[in-house]
Each structure stands twice: as C-alpha cells, then as structure tokens.
Write a protein that holds these residues in place. Sequence first.
Motif, short mmCIF file in Angstrom:
data_model
loop_
_atom_site.label_atom_id
_atom_site.label_comp_id
_atom_site.label_asym_id
_atom_site.label_seq_id
_atom_site.Cartn_x
_atom_site.Cartn_y
_atom_site.Cartn_z
N UNK A 20 103.11 -75.32 -64.38
CA UNK A 20 103.33 -73.79 -63.91
C UNK A 20 102.02 -73.28 -63.91
N UNK A 21 101.16 -73.51 -64.69
CA UNK A 21 99.80 -72.89 -64.51
C UNK A 21 99.11 -73.26 -63.38
N UNK A 22 99.30 -74.77 -63.02
CA UNK A 22 98.51 -75.28 -61.66
C UNK A 22 99.30 -74.60 -60.50
N UNK A 23 100.54 -74.44 -60.74
CA UNK A 23 101.59 -73.79 -59.42
C UNK A 23 101.22 -72.36 -59.07
N UNK A 52 96.17 -66.09 -59.47
CA UNK A 52 95.47 -65.56 -60.41
C UNK A 52 93.94 -66.09 -60.68
N UNK A 53 93.63 -66.94 -59.93
CA UNK A 53 92.31 -67.45 -60.09
C UNK A 53 91.59 -67.38 -58.81
N UNK A 107 95.05 -82.76 -54.02
CA UNK A 107 93.88 -81.56 -53.89
C UNK A 107 92.71 -81.68 -54.63
N UNK A 108 91.58 -81.27 -53.91
CA UNK A 108 90.26 -81.68 -54.26
C UNK A 108 89.83 -80.47 -55.48
N UNK A 109 88.83 -81.11 -56.23
CA UNK A 109 88.12 -80.42 -57.50
C UNK A 109 86.60 -80.61 -57.29
N UNK A 110 85.96 -79.77 -57.13
CA UNK A 110 84.59 -79.63 -57.33
C UNK A 110 84.24 -79.17 -58.82
N UNK A 144 89.20 -75.81 -58.50
CA UNK A 144 90.32 -76.54 -58.58
C UNK A 144 91.18 -76.41 -57.41
N UNK A 145 91.96 -77.21 -56.89
CA UNK A 145 93.11 -77.11 -56.07
C UNK A 145 92.47 -76.67 -54.63
#
Length: 155
Positions: free
Chosen positions: A60-63, A68-69, A107-110, A132-133
């Motif tokens: 849920x946080x990732x969704x 929010x970020x 989904x990429x992350x740096x 993220x994402x």
Amino acid sequence: MAIFGAPFLVVGVDLCGASVWCILSGEADTLWTLGIAVFLILFSVPFAAAGAFLVAGPSLKARYAPRYVRYALSTQRAYIAESWWSRQLKTYPITPDARIDLVRDGLDSVILYSGSERDSDGDLVTVAARFNQLADGRPLYHLIRQLQSGIKEAD
C-alpha cells in the motif's frame, strides 16, 4: 515484512473467527464461556490488525507513494519531501566520490549513497537517498553523474 506478519494475521483472524463462531453457534452458553470468547475477540483483534499492516502495508505504501513523496535535485544536493502523517524534508549532499546505483526492475530506482552515520545503538549505517518508482531512471542517473563530474572539475 509480509513473511513476518503472516503468522500474526493468521493466528489473529483464526482466534477471532473461532471466538465469534463460538458465540454465534450458541456454544458460549454460560457467562464464563461468553466472557472468555469476548476476551479472545478483543485479544486477537490487535494481532490481526498488526499482521494485516505488516502483510499489506509495504504494498500500500508503494502504491500511494507518488501522492505523498516528491523528489528534487539541485547542483549540490538531492531532496526528498514526504507528507504521509507529517511533513519532512530530507537532504543528501552530492559529492564527487559518492556511489550511485541504478536498479532496473520494473520501475527503476536511483540510489545515491551519501555517507555513513551512527545510529541510536552506536552502529555505523549507510545513509542513502532513494529515488524510487521511476518510469526510466537512466536520465536521472546520468544527470547525477554529470553533476558529480562538474563538482570534480570545480575542485
């Protein structure tokens, strides 16, 4: 987290369900057994809730993270602004010798590693900014590399 939370969820739901079944089927015919059944319901609900949070919370946080970020980048720092329950702004320096990783899996992350700090236990932990994402993390990765080379040339 889901593996750790699954037993809490299963035991909490089973105990609550068995107690509710005991009450609804009429097996709790005395005040004593009814009281134990109600106690077990109240006892099991926090375990079931904690298990559900541990199992479903990360997904849920990732969704909802895009709501929010927010991420920003300047010539010297990386910024991550979060506004889940309270607002916070984290900043990370971009140094010429900082390690940068690009993780490409869906989904990429740096990841920008900015150094090491001591935590509350006194252990040395690596501090990192994670973007993220990202649909395509390559442009951001190359931009940070360009900023690093610009910092090296300015020195």
